[in-house]
Design a protein around this motif. Structure first.
Motif, mmCIF file in Angstrom:
data_model
loop_
_atom_site.group_PDB
_atom_site.id
_atom_site.type_symbol
_atom_site.label_atom_id
_atom_site.label_comp_id
_atom_site.label_asym_id
_atom_site.label_seq_id
_atom_site.Cartn_x
_atom_site.Cartn_y
_atom_site.Cartn_z
ATOM 1 N N LEU A 269 0.838 -1.207 0.000
ATOM 2 C CA LEU A 269 0.000 0.000 0.000
ATOM 3 C C LEU A 269 0.873 1.257 0.000
ATOM 4 C CD1 LEU A 269 -3.060 0.542 2.379
ATOM 5 C CD2 LEU A 269 -1.406 2.355 1.952
ATOM 6 N N ASP A 270 1.878 1.270 0.854
ATOM 7 C CA ASP A 270 2.761 2.441 0.941
ATOM 8 C C ASP A 270 3.499 2.688 -0.375
ATOM 9 O OD1 ASP A 270 2.050 3.045 3.532
ATOM 10 O OD2 ASP A 270 3.670 1.873 4.438
ATOM 11 N N ILE A 271 3.871 1.605 -1.057
ATOM 12 C CA ILE A 271 4.535 1.750 -2.355
ATOM 13 C C ILE A 271 3.580 2.379 -3.367
ATOM 14 C CG2 ILE A 271 5.446 0.451 -4.329
ATOM 15 C CD1 ILE A 271 6.645 -1.519 -2.287
ATOM 16 N N GLY A 272 2.350 1.892 -3.386
ATOM 17 C CA GLY A 272 1.356 2.451 -4.296
ATOM 18 C C GLY A 272 1.064 3.902 -3.994
ATOM 19 N N LEU A 273 1.105 4.248 -2.724
ATOM 20 C CA LEU A 273 0.806 5.611 -2.294
ATOM 21 C C LEU A 273 1.927 6.576 -2.674
ATOM 22 C CD1 LEU A 273 -1.524 6.918 -0.651
ATOM 23 C CD2 LEU A 273 -0.091 6.653 1.382
ATOM 24 N N LYS A 274 3.153 6.077 -2.636
ATOM 25 C CA LYS A 274 4.308 6.950 -2.879
ATOM 26 C C LYS A 274 4.572 7.152 -4.369
ATOM 27 C CE LYS A 274 9.238 7.435 -1.868
ATOM 28 N NZ LYS A 274 10.437 6.786 -1.269
ATOM 29 N N ASP A 275 4.931 6.103 -5.069
ATOM 30 C CA ASP A 275 5.284 6.260 -6.482
ATOM 31 C C ASP A 275 5.075 4.983 -7.292
ATOM 32 O OD1 ASP A 275 7.312 4.674 -5.524
ATOM 33 O OD2 ASP A 275 8.898 6.167 -5.778
ATOM 34 N N ALA B 243 -2.905 6.276 -7.545
ATOM 35 C CA ALA B 243 -2.887 6.467 -6.090
ATOM 36 C C ALA B 243 -1.952 7.601 -5.688
ATOM 37 C CB ALA B 243 -2.487 5.168 -5.396
ATOM 38 N N SER B 244 -0.755 7.621 -6.258
ATOM 39 C CA SER B 244 0.181 8.694 -5.913
ATOM 40 C C SER B 244 -0.308 10.039 -6.443
ATOM 41 C CB SER B 244 1.579 8.381 -6.455
ATOM 42 O OG SER B 244 1.565 8.222 -7.862
ATOM 43 N N GLN B 245 -0.981 10.034 -7.596
ATOM 44 C CA GLN B 245 -1.570 11.277 -8.110
ATOM 45 C C GLN B 245 -2.605 11.823 -7.127
ATOM 46 O OE1 GLN B 245 -2.998 11.248 -12.267
ATOM 47 N NE2 GLN B 245 -1.835 9.348 -12.532
ATOM 48 N N LEU B 246 -3.458 10.927 -6.653
ATOM 49 C CA LEU B 246 -4.506 11.330 -5.719
ATOM 50 C C LEU B 246 -3.899 11.797 -4.403
ATOM 51 C CD1 LEU B 246 -7.617 11.356 -5.941
ATOM 52 C CD2 LEU B 246 -7.640 9.152 -4.766
ATOM 53 N N ASN B 247 -2.860 11.112 -3.984
ATOM 54 C CA ASN B 247 -2.219 11.432 -2.709
ATOM 55 C C ASN B 247 -1.571 12.813 -2.719
ATOM 56 O OD1 ASN B 247 -1.387 10.764 -0.033
ATOM 57 N ND2 ASN B 247 0.656 10.279 -0.807
ATOM 58 N N GLN B 248 -1.196 13.286 -3.893
ATOM 59 C CA GLN B 248 -0.537 14.592 -4.000
ATOM 60 C C GLN B 248 -1.514 15.759 -3.883
ATOM 61 O OE1 GLN B 248 1.652 14.424 -7.678
ATOM 62 N NE2 GLN B 248 2.994 12.778 -6.951
ATOM 63 N N CYS C 173 -11.680 12.766 -2.548
ATOM 64 C CA CYS C 173 -12.987 12.491 -3.161
ATOM 65 C C CYS C 173 -14.153 12.879 -2.256
ATOM 66 C CB CYS C 173 -13.092 11.012 -3.523
ATOM 67 S SG CYS C 173 -11.869 10.452 -4.735
ATOM 68 N N PHE C 174 -13.946 12.794 -0.939
ATOM 69 C CA PHE C 174 -15.024 13.066 0.008
ATOM 70 C C PHE C 174 -14.510 13.914 1.168
ATOM 71 C CE2 PHE C 174 -16.239 9.141 -2.136
ATOM 72 C CZ PHE C 174 -17.561 9.397 -2.469
ATOM 73 N N GLN C 175 -15.418 14.665 1.775
ATOM 74 C CA GLN C 175 -15.044 15.519 2.897
ATOM 75 C C GLN C 175 -14.769 14.716 4.168
ATOM 76 O OE1 GLN C 175 -14.482 18.873 2.960
ATOM 77 N NE2 GLN C 175 -14.725 18.833 0.733
ATOM 78 N N ASP C 176 -15.449 13.575 4.321
ATOM 79 C CA ASP C 176 -15.218 12.735 5.495
ATOM 80 C C ASP C 176 -13.794 12.185 5.435
ATOM 81 O OD1 ASP C 176 -15.066 9.936 6.777
ATOM 82 O OD2 ASP C 176 -16.915 10.726 7.624
ATOM 83 N N PRO C 177 -12.927 12.549 6.373
ATOM 84 C CA PRO C 177 -11.514 12.161 6.269
ATOM 85 C C PRO C 177 -11.271 10.656 6.353
ATOM 86 C CG PRO C 177 -11.959 13.208 8.391
ATOM 87 C CD PRO C 177 -13.181 13.400 7.556
ATOM 88 N N PHE C 178 -12.041 9.958 7.192
ATOM 89 C CA PHE C 178 -11.816 8.510 7.313
ATOM 90 C C PHE C 178 -12.201 7.805 6.019
ATOM 91 C CE2 PHE C 178 -12.420 4.133 8.405
ATOM 92 C CZ PHE C 178 -11.494 3.879 9.408
ATOM 93 N N LEU C 179 -13.377 8.109 5.498
ATOM 94 C CA LEU C 179 -13.822 7.509 4.238
ATOM 95 C C LEU C 179 -12.858 7.863 3.113
ATOM 96 C CD1 LEU C 179 -15.870 6.122 2.353
ATOM 97 C CD2 LEU C 179 -17.144 8.280 2.291
ATOM 98 N N ASP C 180 -12.469 9.119 3.057
ATOM 99 C CA ASP C 180 -11.570 9.580 2.002
ATOM 100 C C ASP C 180 -10.240 8.830 2.049
ATOM 101 O OD1 ASP C 180 -11.526 11.458 -0.177
ATOM 102 O OD2 ASP C 180 -9.999 12.594 0.909
ATOM 103 N N ASN C 181 -9.703 8.674 3.248
ATOM 104 C CA ASN C 181 -8.433 7.960 3.390
ATOM 105 C C ASN C 181 -8.577 6.470 3.095
ATOM 106 O OD1 ASN C 181 -6.681 10.060 4.037
ATOM 107 N ND2 ASN C 181 -7.214 10.006 6.205
ATOM 108 N N ALA C 182 -9.675 5.875 3.554
ATOM 109 C CA ALA C 182 -9.881 4.444 3.311
ATOM 110 C C ALA C 182 -9.927 4.156 1.811
ATOM 111 C CB ALA C 182 -11.164 3.972 3.987
ATOM 112 N N LEU C 183 -10.571 5.036 1.054
ATOM 113 C CA LEU C 183 -10.625 4.865 -0.401
ATOM 114 C C LEU C 183 -9.257 5.076 -1.036
ATOM 115 C CD1 LEU C 183 -14.000 6.689 -1.108
ATOM 116 C CD2 LEU C 183 -13.527 4.275 -1.545
#
Length: 467
Positions: A64-70, A80-85, A91-101
């Motif tokens: 997961l961390d690899i996908g999140l980084k690069d 995933a890294s595009q979204l993370n930047q 996608c959503f205002q709810d931080p938990f839902l947004d992070n889970a996605l």
């Protein structure tokens, strides 16, 4: 707790339904039963089990961390890294839902980088890792995170056994939604019964959904696996907030899903492959090993499939009406297919009838016959009173009124697919319509008495759509 341990010892390994029932009976959390069972199975203390649970997730969290980084995926690129930047909510205002996605998407990308440890498959491992990572990011304590992670593994273990062929219904979408629903209820301190309801609700839209053929098509799996987060969290939160009547036991839902899973692979997947194969991702190195005549034949098949799809789409478009004439008349009873269509068949039969009604015979194919609680009130209000599908007042009293009037009613289970045949006997004549069920309150009119022509004219006058 001693009595609980004894009951677990006599029944293990536990089904999800048994796990929930024991939690309810002994007034403990579902996760307490899960951990107690594991203590018995492995003869380990709870603290060590919780540590080892997180060890089970270690590789997938790394992916997961690899996908999140690069990380880059053959099918998803660097989404995933595009979204993370993106700063702030994605996608959503709810931080938990947004992070889970976000984290679930990152796990998908990471799967194509270093692989994931599969549960039912690698698909459901994505939302499991995503939800666990979201808990960690949200600051939940280590024990809570590990307990929820353990609950996910228990439910996931059932799907791991049940998934025996291709199908997201028992993996990323189905298993994922079930586990995330349970995790959401547990995280919010819900009851065992709320958890059971949430799992059942979350699984419902996933039944029979195919998977593997589409895994070779870029992007499509993102909404399958992310959908597990959305549906699971929605089901979990909904069942925590409202008292909803969900009467299907969780073990029944899981058993049905496992059976339909096999049928979907046999009967749904071939059609999915036919239409999706033109869009399968290819690797040049592999394709160089395939004979040219094979590739030429595949290309010809692709062209034929695309042409077929275009013709089907055009045929559907030609059957539409202007957007201001798209909705049908309102349908009471909750289903335009199960209530609207047979009610409209009955309305046509009523329009053809003359005299005082003595008897109404209703023949419905097995699915409609099983749903008679909602469609018979509609059929009777249409056949006896000519009421429209939107007449909710008549819908609620039609059965009682027909009984008071002394009209005989014969409800039969037909065996022809989609059949809904309505016969009305009066003191003067007999009218009948032989129809096939269609959604949206529509129907296929095949035969009628006194005549098919009169029935078609009646349908026209009533505004009933024939297909």
């Amino acid at each position: 707790m001693t009595d609980l341990i004894k009951e677990i010892a006599g029944s293990q390994p536990l089904t999800i339904g048994e796990t929930i029932a024991l939690a309810e009976k002994h007034q403990v959390r579902v996760v307490d039963v899960v951990l107690a069972e594991c203590e018995l199975q492995l003869n380990l203390p709870r603290t060590e089990i919780l540590t080892k649970v997180m060890d089970e997730y270690a590789h997938n969290l790394k992916a997961l961390d690899i996908g999140l980084k690069d990380g880059e995926s053959i099918l998803l690129g660097t989404v995933a890294s595009q979204l993370n930047q993106i700063e702030g909510p994605k996608c959503f205002q709810d931080p938990f839902l947004d992070n889970a996605l976000l984290y679930t998407l990152a796990a998908q990308v990471g799967n194509h980088c270093i692989g994931l440890r599969p549960c039912a498959g690698t698909g459901d491992s994505c939302p499991y890792a995503g939800f666990v990572k979201a808990m960690i990011t949200a600051g939940y304590d280590e024990v809570t995170v590990a307990e929820i992670a353990a609950l996910i593994l228990k439910i996931g273990s059932i799907f791991r056994v049940g998934k025996i062929t291709t199908g997201c219904n028992m993996e990323g979408f189905g298993a994922g939604a079930a586990c995330i629903a349970a995790a959401t209820v547990a995280l919010e301190g819900g009851t065992p019964r709320q958890m059971e309801k949430a799992i059942v609700l979350a699984m419902s839209p996933t039944i029979a959904v195919p998977c593997t053929p589409r895994v070779l098509v870029p992007a499509l799996c993102t909404t399958h696996v992310g959908g597990a987060i959305l549906i699971g969290m929605y089901a979990g939160k909904l069942c925590r907030l409202v008292d909803m009547a969900v009467n299907v036991p969780v073990d029944v839902m899981i058993a049905m899903a496992s059976e339909v899973h096999v049928e979907s692979a046999r009967h749904v997947v071939p059609t999915v492959v036919e239409y999706m194969e033109p869009f399968f991702k290819r690797k040049e190195g592999v394709e160089s090993l395939i004979r040219q005549e094979v590739k030429d034949a595949e290309q010809q098949k692709i062209l034929e499939t695309l042409d077929k799809a275009q013709k089907i789409s055009k045929k559907m478009a030609q059957g539409t009406k202007p957007i201001l004439q798209t909705y049908g008349e309102a349908v009471v009873g909750g289903s335009s297919q199960a209530v609207g269509s047979p009610t409209n068949a009955a309305r046509i039969a009523h329009a053809l009838a003359k005299g005082n009604i003595r008897k109404v015979t209703v023949e419905l194919y097995p699915e409609l016959f099983a749903r008679r609680a909602i469609n018979i009130p509609g059929v009777l209000m249409g056949a006896v009173f000519g009421a429209s599908t939107s007449d909710y007042e008549m819908y609620n009293k039609s059965v009682a009124l027909v009984k008071e009037m002394g009209i005989e009613v014969d409800i039969q289970e037909g065996h022809e697919e989609s059949i809904q045949r309505i016969t009305i006997e009066t003191d003067e004549m007999t009218s009948m319509v032989d129809t096939l069920n269609r959604g949206g309150g529509r129907l296929v009119l095949r035969d009628a008495k006194p005549s098919l022509a009169e029935a078609m004219e009646a349908a026209k006058q009533l505004g009933i759509v024939l297909v």
